[in-house]
Design an enzyme around this catalytic site. Structure first.
Site, PDB file in Angstrom:
ATOM      1  N   GLY A 120     114.726  92.986 -49.637  1.00  0.00           N
ATOM      2  CA  GLY A 120     116.129  93.108 -50.034  1.00  0.00           C
ATOM      3  C   GLY A 120     116.643  91.925 -50.824  1.00  0.00           C
ATOM      4  O   GLY A 120     117.850  91.702 -50.938  1.00  0.00           O
ATOM      5  N   GLY A 133     111.214  92.512 -55.004  1.00  0.00           N
ATOM      6  CA  GLY A 133     110.687  93.762 -55.561  1.00  0.00           C
ATOM      7  C   GLY A 133     111.782  94.532 -56.286  1.00  0.00           C
ATOM      8  O   GLY A 133     111.969  94.408 -57.490  1.00  0.00           O
ATOM      9  N   LYS A 181     117.199  92.726 -46.103  1.00  0.00           N
ATOM     10  CA  LYS A 181     117.397  94.038 -45.473  1.00  0.00           C
ATOM     11  C   LYS A 181     116.658  94.193 -44.143  1.00  0.00           C
ATOM     12  O   LYS A 181     116.843  95.190 -43.438  1.00  0.00           O
ATOM     13  CB  LYS A 181     116.936  95.131 -46.438  1.00  0.00           C
ATOM     14  CG  LYS A 181     115.418  95.157 -46.631  1.00  0.00           C
ATOM     15  CD  LYS A 181     114.983  96.151 -47.708  1.00  0.00           C
ATOM     16  CE  LYS A 181     113.476  96.198 -47.817  1.00  0.00           C
ATOM     17  NZ  LYS A 181     113.000  97.020 -48.933  1.00  0.00           N
ATOM     18  N   LYS A 185     102.525  91.870 -56.669  1.00  0.00           N
ATOM     19  CA  LYS A 185     102.067  92.204 -55.315  1.00  0.00           C
ATOM     20  C   LYS A 185     101.969  93.723 -55.203  1.00  0.00           C
ATOM     21  O   LYS A 185     102.818  94.454 -55.715  1.00  0.00           O
ATOM     22  CB  LYS A 185     103.073  91.641 -54.311  1.00  0.00           C
ATOM     23  CG  LYS A 185     102.819  92.003 -52.871  1.00  0.00           C
ATOM     24  CD  LYS A 185     103.912  91.430 -51.968  1.00  0.00           C
ATOM     25  CE  LYS A 185     103.799  92.018 -50.569  1.00  0.00           C
ATOM     26  NZ  LYS A 185     104.040  93.491 -50.601  1.00  0.00           N
ATOM     27  N   ASP A 193     102.369  97.008 -52.940  1.00  0.00           N
ATOM     28  CA  ASP A 193     103.179  97.287 -51.758  1.00  0.00           C
ATOM     29  C   ASP A 193     102.261  97.569 -50.575  1.00  0.00           C
ATOM     30  O   ASP A 193     101.066  97.826 -50.754  1.00  0.00           O
ATOM     31  CB  ASP A 193     104.145  98.452 -52.006  1.00  0.00           C
ATOM     32  CG  ASP A 193     105.554  98.031 -51.551  1.00  0.00           C
ATOM     33  OD1 ASP A 193     106.535  98.379 -52.220  1.00  0.00           O
ATOM     34  OD2 ASP A 193     105.642  97.318 -50.531  1.00  0.00           O
ATOM     35  N   GLU A 194     102.854  97.535 -49.372  1.00  0.00           N
ATOM     36  CA  GLU A 194     102.006  97.562 -48.159  1.00  0.00           C
ATOM     37  C   GLU A 194     101.228  98.865 -48.019  1.00  0.00           C
ATOM     38  O   GLU A 194     100.205  98.893 -47.346  1.00  0.00           O
ATOM     39  CB  GLU A 194     102.858  97.332 -46.904  1.00  0.00           C
ATOM     40  CG  GLU A 194     103.883  98.374 -46.598  1.00  0.00           C
ATOM     41  CD  GLU A 194     105.159  98.212 -47.401  1.00  0.00           C
ATOM     42  OE1 GLU A 194     105.273  97.245 -48.172  1.00  0.00           O
ATOM     43  OE2 GLU A 194     106.040  99.077 -47.256  1.00  0.00           O
ATOM     44  N   HIS A 200     100.675  90.572 -45.174  1.00  0.00           N
ATOM     45  CA  HIS A 200     101.844  91.449 -45.034  1.00  0.00           C
ATOM     46  C   HIS A 200     101.876  91.913 -43.574  1.00  0.00           C
ATOM     47  O   HIS A 200     100.826  92.198 -43.003  1.00  0.00           O
ATOM     48  CB  HIS A 200     101.729  92.636 -45.991  1.00  0.00           C
ATOM     49  CG  HIS A 200     103.024  93.374 -46.130  1.00  0.00           C
ATOM     50  ND1 HIS A 200     103.572  94.105 -45.108  1.00  0.00           N
ATOM     51  CD2 HIS A 200     103.900  93.452 -47.147  1.00  0.00           C
ATOM     52  CE1 HIS A 200     104.726  94.618 -45.495  1.00  0.00           C
ATOM     53  NE2 HIS A 200     104.950  94.243 -46.718  1.00  0.00           N
ATOM     54  N   LYS A 244     107.788  98.401 -57.767  1.00  0.00           N
ATOM     55  CA  LYS A 244     108.570  99.473 -57.137  1.00  0.00           C
ATOM     56  C   LYS A 244     108.814 100.580 -58.165  1.00  0.00           C
ATOM     57  O   LYS A 244     109.034 100.282 -59.331  1.00  0.00           O
ATOM     58  CB  LYS A 244     109.915  98.928 -56.656  1.00  0.00           C
ATOM     59  CG  LYS A 244     109.803  97.855 -55.574  1.00  0.00           C
ATOM     60  CD  LYS A 244     109.489  98.454 -54.214  1.00  0.00           C
ATOM     61  CE  LYS A 244     109.405  97.357 -53.174  1.00  0.00           C
ATOM     62  NZ  LYS A 244     109.143  97.853 -51.838  1.00  0.00           N
TER      63      LYS A 244
HETATM   64  C1  CAP Z   1     110.162  94.387 -50.003  1.00  0.00           C
HETATM   65  C2  CAP Z   1     108.958  95.103 -49.427  1.00  0.00           C
HETATM   66  C3  CAP Z   1     108.302  94.323 -48.311  1.00  0.00           C
HETATM   67  C4  CAP Z   1     109.235  93.884 -47.215  1.00  0.00           C
HETATM   68  C5  CAP Z   1     108.472  93.747 -45.907  1.00  0.00           C
HETATM   69  C6  CAP Z   1     109.320  96.480 -48.928  1.00  0.00           C
HETATM   70  O1  CAP Z   1     110.595  95.104 -51.112  1.00  0.00           O
HETATM   71  O2  CAP Z   1     107.969  95.296 -50.407  1.00  0.00           O
HETATM   72  O3  CAP Z   1     107.282  95.174 -47.808  1.00  0.00           O
HETATM   73  O4  CAP Z   1     109.751  92.637 -47.568  1.00  0.00           O
HETATM   74  O5  CAP Z   1     109.346  93.272 -44.932  1.00  0.00           O
HETATM   75  O6  CAP Z   1     108.435  97.325 -49.027  1.00  0.00           O
HETATM   76  O7  CAP Z   1     110.415  96.624 -48.387  1.00  0.00           O
HETATM   77  P1  CAP Z   1     112.014  94.702 -51.743  1.00  0.00           P
HETATM   78  P2  CAP Z   1     109.096  91.825 -44.298  1.00  0.00           P
HETATM   79  O8  CAP Z   1     111.860  93.322 -52.341  1.00  0.00           O
HETATM   80  O9  CAP Z   1     112.278  95.739 -52.775  1.00  0.00           O
HETATM   81  O10 CAP Z   1     113.009  94.737 -50.629  1.00  0.00           O
HETATM   82  O11 CAP Z   1     109.059  90.886 -45.482  1.00  0.00           O
HETATM   83  O12 CAP Z   1     110.278  91.631 -43.389  1.00  0.00           O
HETATM   84  O13 CAP Z   1     107.809  91.863 -43.575  1.00  0.00           O
HETATM   85 MG    MG Z   2     106.695  96.496 -49.259  1.00  0.00          MG
END
Ligand code: CAP
Ligand code: MG
Length: 433
Positions: free
Chosen positions: A357, A380, A312, A179, A181-182, A272, A153
């Site tokens: 979160g 993250g 979150k 990882k 990010d998406e 993801h 991040k």
């Molecule tokens: C989490 C995260 C993930 C979310 C996806 C984000 O980051 O990288 O993509 O967990 O949601 O971009 O928010 P943090 P889910 O650890 O900083 O929150 O897991 O519900 O699919």
């Molecule tokens: Mg993410």
């Protein structure tokens, strides 16, 4: 008055589905029509029917392919589908039926596909995951979980060099995987090829220094299947055992292609689920995350995000727990309005991923809900946001896990572990929204 439609021919409360049929559970809402007509419309439009009778139709031949609504009340319905309706091995084609036009029918106010039970004869065309939950042992040589991961991040912005340097620090801090990010794919400031090469170097260096197995969830999400294959091959050639793909964004055809490649390369897939909430979030309309997760398990991903209850992202506790149980089991019982019974036969159990979160201060409450053995966690912001930086943030997560495994309260453990103390000073037990 001449009969215009034939919806009632798709309803039969006395029908008993055959073992080899697919049964789907829907939640629906309709005004101005009877429940019988509503469920008849769903069964008709998702199998062989349309809005009007078809006089020239070969009745006997078509009747064999009709879906039948065999159980319903004013809100929920179960519909049985003959196996001949479905192309073997094709999730895209299955979804064109049970998750296609029916969501747009004006006669319905809302429609949600909650689950579908898939018979052995349908499942036998799918191989499932290469490792599944065995990845904990087979890739990380760990007796039990959690597998830990950290997404770098901010989501985007770092160069490949800066990304790899942070990866190295996170590895040194004790985290198993870094990882992408998406939304990090192949960007001008962080080229995919460069990132794979440099994170591989960081992994090798960290493995040497820590004597621990390190890997990465590098995002292979791509604009087309040819490029998807190239990216998976590159991640494989640089010695990674996992790759990550945004499964909902990429679509079923791409994920089935990626799963074929994962078999060829003996790789694990981190799924993801970005964009799922566009249609999984409402409990009245769309498709449940539980059913999506079942489909991706069958296709062959090894880990899939399912939510955290404490973090979150939205997600109902009972659905998340029902999903976790479904992913980890060889066979699950039904839960009214939530999940159908399902035997997975040869399809391996896979790992639920808790992410979104998370930070050290709320890991104990997460583990109370999820356990720690068969789970992957992704932290993250909860690592990169640590006051002393990435390595300290990684250490704080690992210390919180150690404390939990030893049954020691975090505050107690923090007295002798400064990285954990500093994380608790910043975030306490905050539950991010
Ligand atoms: C989490 C995260 C993930 C979310 C996806 C984000 O980051 O990288 O993509 O967990 O949601 O971009 O928010 P943090 P889910 O650890 O900083 O929150 O897991 O519900 O699919
Ligand atoms: Mg993410």
């Amino acid at each position: 008055m001449r009969k215009i439609d034939w919806y009632d021919e798709f309803v039969n409360r006395n029908y008993r589905p055959k073992k080899r049929e697919i049964v789907a559970l829907f939640r629906y809402g309709a005004t101005g029509i009877s429940s019988k007509e509503a469920v008849g419309r769903i069964a008709s439009e998702s199998s062989v029917g349309t809005w009007t009778t078809l006089p020239g139709m070969p009745v006997k031949q078509i009747n064999k392919l009709k879906a039948i609504a065999f159980w319903y009340n004013k809100e929920f319905a179960k519909i049985a589908y003959p196996l001949e309706l479905w192309e073997r091995g094709s999730i895209p084609q299955l979804m064109t039926g049970i998750a296609g036009n029916i969501f747009g029918m004006k006669a319905l106010k809302n429609l949600r596909l909650i689950d579908a039970s898939l018979p052995r004869e349908y499942l036998k065309e799918f191989k499932g995951a290469v490792y599944g939950k065995e990845a904990i042992k087979k890739i990380f040589k760990k007796r039990k979980g959690p597998i830990t991961a950290t997404v770098i991040k901010p989501k985007l912005g770092y160069t490949a060099e800066q990304h790899a340097k942070l990866a190295y620090e996170i590895y040194l801090g004790g985290i198993d995987c870094v990882k992408d990010d998406e939304n990090l794919t192949d960007l001008k400031f962080n080229r995919f090829n460069k990132r794979v090469e440099l994170v591989a170097k960081a992994r090798d260096k960290a493995e040497k220094e820590t004597k621990e197995i390190k890997d990465a969830f590098i995002n292979v999400t791509a604009p087309n299947l040819k490029e998807l294959e190239r990216r998976i091959r590159l991640v494989h050639d640089f010695g990674f055992r996992y790759f990550m793909i945004d499964v909902v964004i990429s679509g079923f055809t791409a994920v089935q292609t990626a799963a074929e490649l994962a078999k060829d390369y003996k790789m694990a897939i981190h799924a993801h689920r970005a964009m799922h909430a566009a249609f999984t979030r409402s409990n009245k309309h769309g498709i449940s995350m539980l059913f999506l997760a079942k489909l991706f398990r069958i296709i062959g991903v090894d880990n899939i995000h399912i939510g955290t209850i404490v973090g979150k992202m939205a997600g109902s506790e009972n659905e998340i727990i029902a999903m976790k149980e479904m992913l980890l089991s060889k066979k699950v019982k039904g839960i009214p309005k939530l999940r159908l019974e399902q035997n997975f036969y040869h399809i391996r159990p896979i790992l639920p991923v808790a992410s979104g979160g998370l930070h050290p201060g709320i890991l104990p409450v997460l583990f109370d809900a999820f356990g720690t053995t068969d789970i992957a966690i992704q932290v993250g912001g909860g690592v990169l946001g640590h006051p002393q930086g990435a390595e300290a943030g990684a250490k704080a997560v690992c210390q919180a896990i150690e404390a939990y495994h030893r049954g020691i309260k975090l505050e107690e453990y923090a007295k002798k572990h400064k990285e954990l103390r500093e994380a608790l000073e910043k975030w306490g037990t905050l539950r991010p929204m």
